[in-house]
Motif scaffolding. Structure first.
Motif, PDB file in Angstrom:
ATOM      1  N   THR A 166       4.986 -44.656  70.678  1.00 55.61           N
ATOM      2  CA  THR A 166       4.071 -45.599  71.333  1.00 55.61           C
ATOM      3  C   THR A 166       4.718 -46.172  72.594  1.00 55.61           C
ATOM      4  O   THR A 166       4.123 -46.185  73.669  1.00 55.61           O
ATOM      5  N   ALA A 167       5.953 -46.642  72.471  1.00 51.03           N
ATOM      6  CA  ALA A 167       6.656 -47.203  73.621  1.00 51.03           C
ATOM      7  C   ALA A 167       6.997 -46.129  74.636  1.00 51.03           C
ATOM      8  O   ALA A 167       6.872 -46.340  75.858  1.00 51.03           O
ATOM      9  N   LEU A 168       7.431 -44.954  74.156  1.00 57.66           N
ATOM     10  CA  LEU A 168       7.826 -43.882  75.065  1.00 57.66           C
ATOM     11  C   LEU A 168       6.641 -43.387  75.888  1.00 57.66           C
ATOM     12  O   LEU A 168       6.743 -43.214  77.109  1.00 57.66           O
ATOM     13  N   VAL A 169       5.503 -43.163  75.248  1.00 52.35           N
ATOM     14  CA  VAL A 169       4.346 -42.638  75.966  1.00 52.35           C
ATOM     15  C   VAL A 169       3.765 -43.686  76.909  1.00 52.35           C
ATOM     16  O   VAL A 169       3.267 -43.349  77.988  1.00 52.35           O
ATOM     17  N   ARG A 170       3.824 -44.942  76.545  1.00 49.69           N
ATOM     18  CA  ARG A 170       3.403 -45.981  77.499  1.00 49.69           C
ATOM     19  C   ARG A 170       4.310 -45.969  78.719  1.00 49.69           C
ATOM     20  O   ARG A 170       3.860 -46.198  79.844  1.00 49.69           O
ATOM     21  N   ASP A 171       5.585 -45.707  78.496  1.00 45.94           N
ATOM     22  CA  ASP A 171       6.516 -45.613  79.617  1.00 45.94           C
ATOM     23  C   ASP A 171       6.175 -44.401  80.490  1.00 45.94           C
ATOM     24  O   ASP A 171       6.186 -44.481  81.721  1.00 45.94           O
ATOM     25  N   LEU A 172       5.848 -43.263  79.866  1.00 42.63           N
ATOM     26  CA  LEU A 172       5.470 -42.072  80.616  1.00 42.63           C
ATOM     27  C   LEU A 172       4.150 -42.267  81.357  1.00 42.63           C
ATOM     28  O   LEU A 172       3.895 -41.600  82.363  1.00 42.63           O
ATOM     29  N   SER A 173       3.309 -43.181  80.862  1.00 43.49           N
ATOM     30  CA  SER A 173       2.007 -43.417  81.480  1.00 43.49           C
ATOM     31  C   SER A 173       2.071 -44.467  82.582  1.00 43.49           C
ATOM     32  O   SER A 173       1.062 -44.723  83.239  1.00 43.49           O
ATOM     33  N   GLY A 174       3.238 -45.078  82.765  1.00 45.37           N
ATOM     34  CA  GLY A 174       3.388 -46.100  83.786  1.00 45.37           C
ATOM     35  C   GLY A 174       3.555 -45.523  85.178  1.00 45.37           C
ATOM     36  O   GLY A 174       3.574 -44.301  85.362  1.00 45.37           O
ATOM     37  N   PRO A 175       3.707 -46.386  86.190  1.00 44.23           N
ATOM     38  CA  PRO A 175       3.799 -45.930  87.586  1.00 44.23           C
ATOM     39  C   PRO A 175       4.945 -44.962  87.835  1.00 44.23           C
ATOM     40  O   PRO A 175       4.818 -44.026  88.617  1.00 44.23           O
ATOM     41  N   GLY A 176       6.084 -45.153  87.180  1.00 46.74           N
ATOM     42  CA  GLY A 176       7.223 -44.269  87.408  1.00 46.74           C
ATOM     43  C   GLY A 176       7.428 -43.248  86.313  1.00 46.74           C
ATOM     44  O   GLY A 176       8.476 -42.612  86.233  1.00 46.74           O
ATOM     45  N   GLY A 177       6.417 -43.058  85.464  1.00 46.23           N
ATOM     46  CA  GLY A 177       6.554 -42.153  84.336  1.00 46.23           C
ATOM     47  C   GLY A 177       6.574 -40.690  84.749  1.00 46.23           C
ATOM     48  O   GLY A 177       6.116 -40.322  85.838  1.00 46.23           O
ATOM     49  N   ASP A 178       7.090 -39.859  83.871  1.00 45.01           N
ATOM     50  CA  ASP A 178       7.169 -38.426  84.136  1.00 45.01           C
ATOM     51  C   ASP A 178       5.795 -37.806  83.887  1.00 45.01           C
ATOM     52  O   ASP A 178       5.348 -37.665  82.750  1.00 45.01           O
ATOM     53  N   ARG A 179       5.112 -37.411  84.989  1.00 48.15           N
ATOM     54  CA  ARG A 179       3.750 -36.888  84.873  1.00 48.15           C
ATOM     55  C   ARG A 179       3.711 -35.530  84.178  1.00 48.15           C
ATOM     56  O   ARG A 179       2.707 -35.166  83.581  1.00 48.15           O
ATOM     57  N   VAL A 180       4.787 -34.754  84.280  1.00 42.14           N
ATOM     58  CA  VAL A 180       4.808 -33.445  83.627  1.00 42.14           C
ATOM     59  C   VAL A 180       4.797 -33.620  82.108  1.00 42.14           C
ATOM     60  O   VAL A 180       3.973 -33.024  81.400  1.00 42.14           O
ATOM     61  N   LEU A 181       5.701 -34.443  81.574  1.00 38.31           N
ATOM     62  CA  LEU A 181       5.748 -34.666  80.128  1.00 38.31           C
ATOM     63  C   LEU A 181       4.457 -35.309  79.642  1.00 38.31           C
ATOM     64  O   LEU A 181       3.954 -34.995  78.560  1.00 38.31           O
ATOM     65  N   ASN A 182       3.921 -36.220  80.437  1.00 36.63           N
ATOM     66  CA  ASN A 182       2.665 -36.873  80.090  1.00 36.63           C
ATOM     67  C   ASN A 182       1.541 -35.845  79.970  1.00 36.63           C
ATOM     68  O   ASN A 182       0.745 -35.879  79.025  1.00 36.63           O
ATOM     69  N   ALA A 183       1.481 -34.895  80.914  1.00 36.60           N
ATOM     70  CA  ALA A 183       0.444 -33.859  80.868  1.00 36.60           C
ATOM     71  C   ALA A 183       0.645 -32.927  79.684  1.00 36.60           C
ATOM     72  O   ALA A 183      -0.322 -32.502  79.035  1.00 36.60           O
ATOM     73  N   TYR A 184       1.900 -32.585  79.383  1.00 36.80           N
ATOM     74  CA  TYR A 184       2.176 -31.757  78.206  1.00 36.80           C
ATOM     75  C   TYR A 184       1.577 -32.396  76.956  1.00 36.80           C
ATOM     76  O   TYR A 184       0.952 -31.729  76.124  1.00 36.80           O
ATOM     77  N   LEU A 185       1.812 -33.688  76.796  1.00 39.53           N
ATOM     78  CA  LEU A 185       1.332 -34.377  75.612  1.00 39.53           C
ATOM     79  C   LEU A 185      -0.191 -34.444  75.605  1.00 39.53           C
ATOM     80  O   LEU A 185      -0.835 -34.164  74.583  1.00 39.53           O
ATOM     81  N   ALA A 186      -0.796 -34.790  76.748  1.00 40.33           N
ATOM     82  CA  ALA A 186      -2.251 -34.925  76.821  1.00 40.33           C
ATOM     83  C   ALA A 186      -2.955 -33.610  76.490  1.00 40.33           C
ATOM     84  O   ALA A 186      -3.905 -33.574  75.699  1.00 40.33           O
TER      85      ALA A 186
END
Length: 470
Positions: A301-321
Motif C-alpha cells: 500500500t505504501a510502496l504503490v502510493r509512492d510509485l503513484s506520486g510525482p517522483g514515482g517510477d512510472r515503469v514499475l507503476n505501469a507493470y503493476l497496473a
C-alpha cells in the motif's frame, strides 16, 4: 522536385514523431507554433522593411515595370532548396533516433520455452517437465541447466514456469538448495532472466560463493516470464509458489537435501518472504531454513502510493497496473482513455534489460500520469488486493537488508514495515547500509555480499539465528 520531396518527407517524419511521442507533442507543439509565429512574423516584417528601403534607394520602382518587380519580389521570397532540405532532415534524424529508442532489444525466446502437449505435463505442481544444459554466466567449477516445471498462477490454476539450476561439479550427493527470486526484469514473456545474457543479476557474487561452498542454486523466472502464461507482478502467493515449486522440480534433476534458504531482491524479496510463509503448508518437504529479503517490496500500500506520486517510477507503476488489470479484472485502464491504456501496454511490453529498459522509459515518459493513480488506490477492491499481497515475516530466521539511499523501495517505508512486524510479535533481523541504493545493495562489491554468504551458510548448517532486530 527536390523541394516537394523534402516537404513531404519532413511532414511525414513529423507525423510519425507525434505518434511516437504523443504527450510530448501535445505539450510542445503549442509553444513551437507560438515561437514560429513570433519569430517568423518578425523576420517577415524586418525583411519587408529592408526591401522597401533598398527599393527606394535604388529607385527600383521607377526603373522597373510593375510585373517585373512582382516577379523579382517572389524570387527573393522563395525559400532556398538547401534550407528546405535541412529543415526536413531535422525531423528525419529525430525519427531515426526515436526508432532506435523505442525498438529496444528484448531477449529472444527459443523453442525450449514453448509449452509441451497437455499429455506431457504432470497435473501436480513442482514436477519437472523439461531440462537442458545451461552455460550462460555459470560460475567456474559449476554446471548448469535450465528447466521447465509445473507450478500455479495467481488464480491458483496449474501453470508452467522456467528456471535455472546451478550446482558444483563433481558433487553427486544430495546438497542443500538456495532458491532465488529475481528482481524486476519486466512482465512480458521475453523478460525471463534465464533468456538474458545476465541471468543471475542481483547478489551474483554471493550466489557463486554459496555454490562453490556446496549448495545448489535454483532461480525461478516466475509464471509468465519465459514459459507461456500470465505474469501477475507482485502477486505474493503465486510468486512464493513459483519459488518453492522450482526447488521441488530441481530435486528431480539432481539430488537435493531437505534444507533450503530462500533469497530475493526487490520483487524477488517479496517472493522470498511469501515462499517462507507458504512453505510449511504448501511445500514442507523443501525445508525452508531461512529467508533473506534484500530491499524487498513489503508494505505494498505504501510502496504503490509512492510509485503513484510525482517522483514515482512510472515503469514499475505501469507493470503493476497492466498485470493486475489482466489478472484480477479490475478495469483499471477503462477510465484512463485509449491513449493512456495504449501507452501503459507499450511499457508493459518492454523489459528492464539493456536497451529495452530505455524503450520502457521512453514509453512511460509519455504517460500524463501514473497508470495506477491515487484515485485507483482509493478503490476498495484495489486496496484489498494490496493488503492481501503484502507479506509478513515467516516463522524462520529472516534477514532483511536495505540500502539507506534506495529511491525505489525507500528505507523509511522499510523501517516502518519492520516496526509493524515487530509489533506483531515477529522477529526479523534488519540491516541497513548507508550510501547504498537499490542496485548497489546487491552489487559484487557490496558489504552485504560477505554477510549474506555467512548468514546463509549458518542457516544451511542448522545454526540458530542471532541478533534479531525485534
Amino acid at each position: 522536385m527536390i523541394r516537394r520531396t523534402a516537404v513531404v518527407v519532413g511532414l511525414a517524419a513529423l507525423v510519425l514523431l507525434a505518434l511516437a511521442w504523443p504527450t510530448t507533442t501535445l505539450r510542445v507543439l503549442p509553444w513551437l507554433l507560438a515561437v514560429a509565429l513570433v519569430v517568423g512574423g518578425g523576420f517577415v516584417a524586418l525583411r519587408t522593411g529592408v526591401h522597401d528601403v533598398v527599393r527606394r534607394v535604388r529607385g527600383d520602382q521607377a526603373d522597373t515595370g510593375r510585373g517585373r518587380t512582382r516577379r523579382s519580389e517572389r524570387d527573393r521570397r522563395r525559400v532556398p532548396t538547401w534550407l528546405l532540405v535541412g529543415a526536413a532532415a531535422v525531423p528525419v534524424l529525430l525519427l531515426v533516433a526515436t526508432v532506435v529508442v523505442h525498438v529496444g532489444s528484448r531477449p529472444t525466446l527459443d523453442a525450449f520455452y514453448a509449452a509441451p502437449d497437455d499429455d506431457e505435463v504432470p497435473a501436480e505442481a513442482g514436477r519437472l517437465v523439461r531440462q537442458e544444459p545451461f552455460t550462460t554466466d555459470v560460475p567456474d567449477g559449476a554446471e548448469g541447466w535450465r528447466i521447465l516445471y509445473t507450478t500455479r498462477d495467481a488464480a491458483g490454476e496449474p501453470a508452467l514456469a522456467s528456471a535455472t539450476v546451478v550446482a558444483p561439479t563433481g558433487r553427486p550427493e544430495a546438497l542443500p538448495a538456495v532458491a532465488v527470486g529475481h528482481g524486476t526484469t519486466g512482465v512480458a514473456r521475453p523478460c525471463a532472466p534465464s533468456a538474458s545474457s545476465d541471468p543471475f543479476a542481483g547478489a551474483k557474487a554471493a550466489l557463486a560463493e554459496v555454490v562453490a561452498a556446496g549448495a545448489v542454486a535454483v532461480t525461478t523466472d516466475y509464471v509468465g516470464l519465459g514459459a507461456p502464461g500470465r505474469h501477475a507482478y507482485l502477486d505474493g502467493p503465486a510468486a512464493g509458489a513459483n519459488v518453492l515449486d522450482a526447488v521441488r522440480a530441481a530435486g528431480e534433476l539432481r539430488a537435493l537435501a531437505p534444507t533450503t534458504v530462500v533469497w530475493g531482491h526487490s520483487q524477488g524479496g517479496h517472493a522470498a518472504l511469501w515462499a517462507g510463509r507458504l512453505a510449511p503448508s504448501y511445500a514442507p518437504e523443501v525445508g525452508v531454513a531461512g529467508v533473506a529479503a534484500l530491499a524487498p517490496a513489503t508494505d505494498l500500500t505504501a510502496l504503490v502510493r509512492d510509485l503513484s506520486g510525482p517522483g514515482g517510477d512510472r515503469v514499475l507503476n505501469a507493470y503493476l497496473a497492466v498485470t493486475w488489470d489482466e489478472t484480477y479484472d479490475l478495469g483499471l485502464r477503462d477510465d484512463e482513455g485509449w491513449l493512456a491504456a495504449h501507452l501503459a501496454d507499450r511499457v508493459a511490453s518492454r523489459c528492464l534489460v539493456g536497451r529495452d529498459a530505455v524503450a520502457a522509459w521512453a514509453a512511460a515518459s509519455q504517460l500524463r500520469g501514473p497508470a495506477l493513480g491515487e484515485d485507483d488506490l482509493d478503490r476498495a477492491d484495489v486496496a484489498d488486493r494490496l493488503v492481501a499481497n503484502t507479506p509478513t515475516v515467516p516463522d524462520v530466521p529472516v534477514l532483511v537488508a536495505q540500502g539507506a539511499a534506495d529511491v525505489v523501495v525507500r528505507a523509511d517505508l522499510q523501517r516502518r514495515w519492520i516496526a509493524q512486524r515487530c509489533a506483531a510479535g515477529e522477529t526479523p533481523r534488519y540491516v541497513e547500509y548507508d550510501g547504498l541504493d537499490h542496485g548497489s545493495l546487491v552489487a559484487d562489491s557490496s558489504p552485504l555480499t560477505a554477510e549474506l554468504v555467512a548468514w546463509t551458510r549458518a542457516r544451511l548448517a542448522g545454526e540458530p539465528a542471532t541478533d534479531p532486530t525485534c
